[in-house]
Design a protein around this motif. Sequence first.
Motif, PDB file in Angstrom:
ATOM      1  N   PHE A 206     -29.197 -12.479  32.511  1.00 47.78           N
ATOM      2  CA  PHE A 206     -30.606 -12.208  32.226  1.00 47.78           C
ATOM      3  C   PHE A 206     -31.376 -11.711  33.461  1.00 47.78           C
ATOM      4  O   PHE A 206     -32.585 -11.493  33.374  1.00 47.78           O
ATOM      5  CB  PHE A 206     -31.297 -13.471  31.692  1.00 47.78           C
ATOM      6  N   GLU A 207     -30.687 -11.534  34.578  1.00 55.84           N
ATOM      7  CA  GLU A 207     -31.379 -11.203  35.822  1.00 55.84           C
ATOM      8  C   GLU A 207     -32.120  -9.872  35.741  1.00 55.84           C
ATOM      9  O   GLU A 207     -33.237  -9.743  36.263  1.00 55.84           O
ATOM     10  CB  GLU A 207     -30.390 -11.194  36.991  1.00 55.84           C
ATOM     11  N   GLY A 208     -31.518  -8.864  35.112  1.00 55.97           N
ATOM     12  CA  GLY A 208     -32.173  -7.564  34.985  1.00 55.97           C
ATOM     13  C   GLY A 208     -33.473  -7.662  34.214  1.00 55.97           C
ATOM     14  O   GLY A 208     -34.516  -7.141  34.648  1.00 55.97           O
ATOM     15  N   ALA A 209     -33.439  -8.349  33.086  1.00 53.43           N
ATOM     16  CA  ALA A 209     -34.645  -8.532  32.267  1.00 53.43           C
ATOM     17  C   ALA A 209     -35.671  -9.380  33.005  1.00 53.43           C
ATOM     18  O   ALA A 209     -36.875  -9.130  32.924  1.00 53.43           O
ATOM     19  CB  ALA A 209     -34.281  -9.187  30.939  1.00 53.43           C
ATOM     20  N   GLN A 210     -35.205 -10.378  33.742  1.00 57.97           N
ATOM     21  CA  GLN A 210     -36.117 -11.242  34.489  1.00 57.97           C
ATOM     22  C   GLN A 210     -36.860 -10.452  35.562  1.00 57.97           C
ATOM     23  O   GLN A 210     -38.062 -10.653  35.776  1.00 57.97           O
ATOM     24  CB  GLN A 210     -35.360 -12.411  35.130  1.00 57.97           C
ATOM     25  N   ARG A 211     -36.164  -9.525  36.229  1.00 55.86           N
ATOM     26  CA  ARG A 211     -36.804  -8.688  37.248  1.00 55.86           C
ATOM     27  C   ARG A 211     -37.874  -7.792  36.621  1.00 55.86           C
ATOM     28  O   ARG A 211     -38.953  -7.584  37.192  1.00 55.86           O
ATOM     29  CB  ARG A 211     -35.763  -7.832  37.973  1.00 55.86           C
ATOM     30  N   ILE A 212     -37.568  -7.258  35.440  1.00 52.93           N
ATOM     31  CA  ILE A 212     -38.540  -6.403  34.746  1.00 52.93           C
ATOM     32  C   ILE A 212     -39.809  -7.187  34.430  1.00 52.93           C
ATOM     33  O   ILE A 212     -40.930  -6.719  34.668  1.00 52.93           O
ATOM     34  CB  ILE A 212     -37.928  -5.837  33.449  1.00 52.93           C
ATOM     35  N   ILE A 213     -39.639  -8.391  33.888  1.00 58.83           N
ATOM     36  CA  ILE A 213     -40.792  -9.214  33.509  1.00 58.83           C
ATOM     37  C   ILE A 213     -41.566  -9.676  34.736  1.00 58.83           C
ATOM     38  O   ILE A 213     -42.811  -9.714  34.722  1.00 58.83           O
ATOM     39  CB  ILE A 213     -40.333 -10.422  32.661  1.00 58.83           C
ATOM     40  N   PHE A 214     -40.868  -9.995  35.808  1.00 59.74           N
ATOM     41  CA  PHE A 214     -41.549 -10.359  37.057  1.00 59.74           C
ATOM     42  C   PHE A 214     -42.410  -9.194  37.538  1.00 59.74           C
ATOM     43  O   PHE A 214     -43.560  -9.382  37.959  1.00 59.74           O
ATOM     44  CB  PHE A 214     -40.532 -10.746  38.131  1.00 59.74           C
ATOM     45  N   GLY A 215     -41.854  -7.981  37.463  1.00 55.99           N
ATOM     46  CA  GLY A 215     -42.598  -6.788  37.876  1.00 55.99           C
ATOM     47  C   GLY A 215     -43.849  -6.569  37.039  1.00 55.99           C
ATOM     48  O   GLY A 215     -44.905  -6.194  37.562  1.00 55.99           O
ATOM     49  N   LEU A 216     -43.729  -6.813  35.724  1.00 57.30           N
ATOM     50  CA  LEU A 216     -44.891  -6.670  34.838  1.00 57.30           C
ATOM     51  C   LEU A 216     -45.984  -7.680  35.195  1.00 57.30           C
ATOM     52  O   LEU A 216     -47.171  -7.336  35.230  1.00 57.30           O
ATOM     53  CB  LEU A 216     -44.467  -6.852  33.379  1.00 57.30           C
ATOM     54  N   MET A 217     -45.586  -8.917  35.451  1.00 50.86           N
ATOM     55  CA  MET A 217     -46.564  -9.945  35.820  1.00 50.86           C
ATOM     56  C   MET A 217     -47.204  -9.622  37.165  1.00 50.86           C
ATOM     57  O   MET A 217     -48.405  -9.819  37.363  1.00 50.86           O
ATOM     58  CB  MET A 217     -45.897 -11.327  35.879  1.00 50.86           C
ATOM     59  N   GLU A 218     -46.399  -9.119  38.088  1.00 47.46           N
ATOM     60  CA  GLU A 218     -46.877  -8.800  39.436  1.00 47.46           C
ATOM     61  C   GLU A 218     -47.938  -7.699  39.405  1.00 47.46           C
ATOM     62  O   GLU A 218     -48.918  -7.741  40.166  1.00 47.46           O
ATOM     63  CB  GLU A 218     -45.694  -8.376  40.305  1.00 47.46           C
ATOM     64  N   LYS A 219     -47.743  -6.712  38.520  1.00 47.53           N
ATOM     65  CA  LYS A 219     -48.664  -5.568  38.456  1.00 47.53           C
ATOM     66  C   LYS A 219     -49.879  -5.830  37.575  1.00 47.53           C
ATOM     67  O   LYS A 219     -50.938  -5.232  37.777  1.00 47.53           O
ATOM     68  CB  LYS A 219     -47.922  -4.338  37.930  1.00 47.53           C
ATOM     69  N   ASP A 220     -49.748  -6.723  36.598  1.00 48.33           N
ATOM     70  CA  ASP A 220     -50.811  -6.894  35.611  1.00 48.33           C
ATOM     71  C   ASP A 220     -51.430  -8.299  35.640  1.00 48.33           C
ATOM     72  O   ASP A 220     -52.587  -8.474  36.005  1.00 48.33           O
ATOM     73  CB  ASP A 220     -50.258  -6.589  34.218  1.00 48.33           C
ATOM     74  N   SER A 221     -50.648  -9.291  35.261  1.00 51.54           N
ATOM     75  CA  SER A 221     -51.186 -10.651  35.093  1.00 51.54           C
ATOM     76  C   SER A 221     -51.642 -11.269  36.406  1.00 51.54           C
ATOM     77  O   SER A 221     -52.696 -11.922  36.459  1.00 51.54           O
ATOM     78  CB  SER A 221     -50.130 -11.556  34.442  1.00 51.54           C
ATOM     79  N   TYR A 222     -50.857 -11.085  37.451  1.00 50.67           N
ATOM     80  CA  TYR A 222     -51.154 -11.732  38.736  1.00 50.67           C
ATOM     81  C   TYR A 222     -52.487 -11.258  39.332  1.00 50.67           C
ATOM     82  O   TYR A 222     -53.319 -12.100  39.723  1.00 50.67           O
ATOM     83  CB  TYR A 222     -50.000 -11.490  39.708  1.00 50.67           C
ATOM     84  N   PRO A 223     -52.764  -9.945  39.411  1.00 55.89           N
ATOM     85  CA  PRO A 223     -54.077  -9.512  39.922  1.00 55.89           C
ATOM     86  C   PRO A 223     -55.241 -10.047  39.085  1.00 55.89           C
ATOM     87  O   PRO A 223     -56.295 -10.404  39.631  1.00 55.89           O
ATOM     88  CB  PRO A 223     -54.006  -7.978  39.842  1.00 55.89           C
ATOM     89  N   ARG A 224     -55.055 -10.123  37.766  1.00 57.13           N
ATOM     90  CA  ARG A 224     -56.115 -10.651  36.905  1.00 57.13           C
ATOM     91  C   ARG A 224     -56.313 -12.143  37.144  1.00 57.13           C
ATOM     92  O   ARG A 224     -57.435 -12.652  37.066  1.00 57.13           O
ATOM     93  CB  ARG A 224     -55.801 -10.373  35.435  1.00 57.13           C
ATOM     94  N   PHE A 225     -55.223 -12.848  37.407  1.00 55.68           N
ATOM     95  CA  PHE A 225     -55.325 -14.284  37.698  1.00 55.68           C
ATOM     96  C   PHE A 225     -56.166 -14.523  38.945  1.00 55.68           C
ATOM     97  O   PHE A 225     -57.014 -15.428  38.966  1.00 55.68           O
ATOM     98  CB  PHE A 225     -53.928 -14.880  37.899  1.00 55.68           C
ATOM     99  N   LEU A 226     -55.959 -13.716  39.987  1.00 59.25           N
ATOM    100  CA  LEU A 226     -56.688 -13.900  41.238  1.00 59.25           C
ATOM    101  C   LEU A 226     -58.186 -13.654  41.072  1.00 59.25           C
ATOM    102  O   LEU A 226     -58.993 -14.164  41.867  1.00 59.25           O
ATOM    103  CB  LEU A 226     -56.128 -12.961  42.324  1.00 59.25           C
TER     104      LEU A 226
END
Length: 245
Positions: A206-226
């Motif tokens: 699942f590492e490939g899919a996990q990296r994709i989802i981490f990237g999505l959170m990093e670009k979208d959810s994380y900035p909004r959280f801050l």
Amino acid sequence: MNANYCKGITGRQQNSNQLQRTHAIYIAECGVVSQSIARVISTAPRLVQTHSITPLISFMSLSFKLTFFCAKDLKNRLFSILLNSEPHHPAISFLSNMTGNLDLSMGLTLEEATQWSKSLEVLLTDPRGLAAFRAFLKSEFSEENIDFWLVCEDYKKTKSTDKLSSKAQHIFREFIRSDAPKQVNIDGNMRDLLSRSILLPTNGCFEGAQRIIFGLMEKDSYPRFLKSDVYVNLINKIQANNSHR
């Protein structure tokens, strides 16, 4: 008697009680609608005699619509009960422990909280930061990405071959397949690759899919959280606590 068997019996009894209560509510709600329809029908001759056809037709149309929505609502309630009656798999059972009314400011220094703004990786390394981030995503009804990332972290640490296979199947059903209840945003090629990988699962499938989802959170959810009230209010609360010392 086996503890898991007893738990299963208790769960089925609770589920049965929920179904009975839902059915009773449905009967009561539709009973009200049925009584309304009966009253309209009983007054129909008088309305016809006085040429009041329009209100009769309008009210009967509304009554039948309400009956339809009663049935539709019952279906939705029953589906929700049946969906939530599925036993929790060990791969995701720990997620429920991360919810609740947590006062994250307790024992958290301003320096530690501000460190979360350095990177998503730093945020997720701190259990309090992880809990705050998931609480934020849960408030937006979009916690499936962090939940998937978490179960992948748990999955990678699994040593038993039997548990590896069981967890892989469950993660695929829960997050990957096209009708998954918490489907994550990955492309069709990755979905197909994972459908083959779980047949002979490894710790890294699942590492490939996990990296994709981490990237999505990093670009979208994380900035909004801050920028969110969850984080800003937490910082303000810690500063207020410091000023009162």
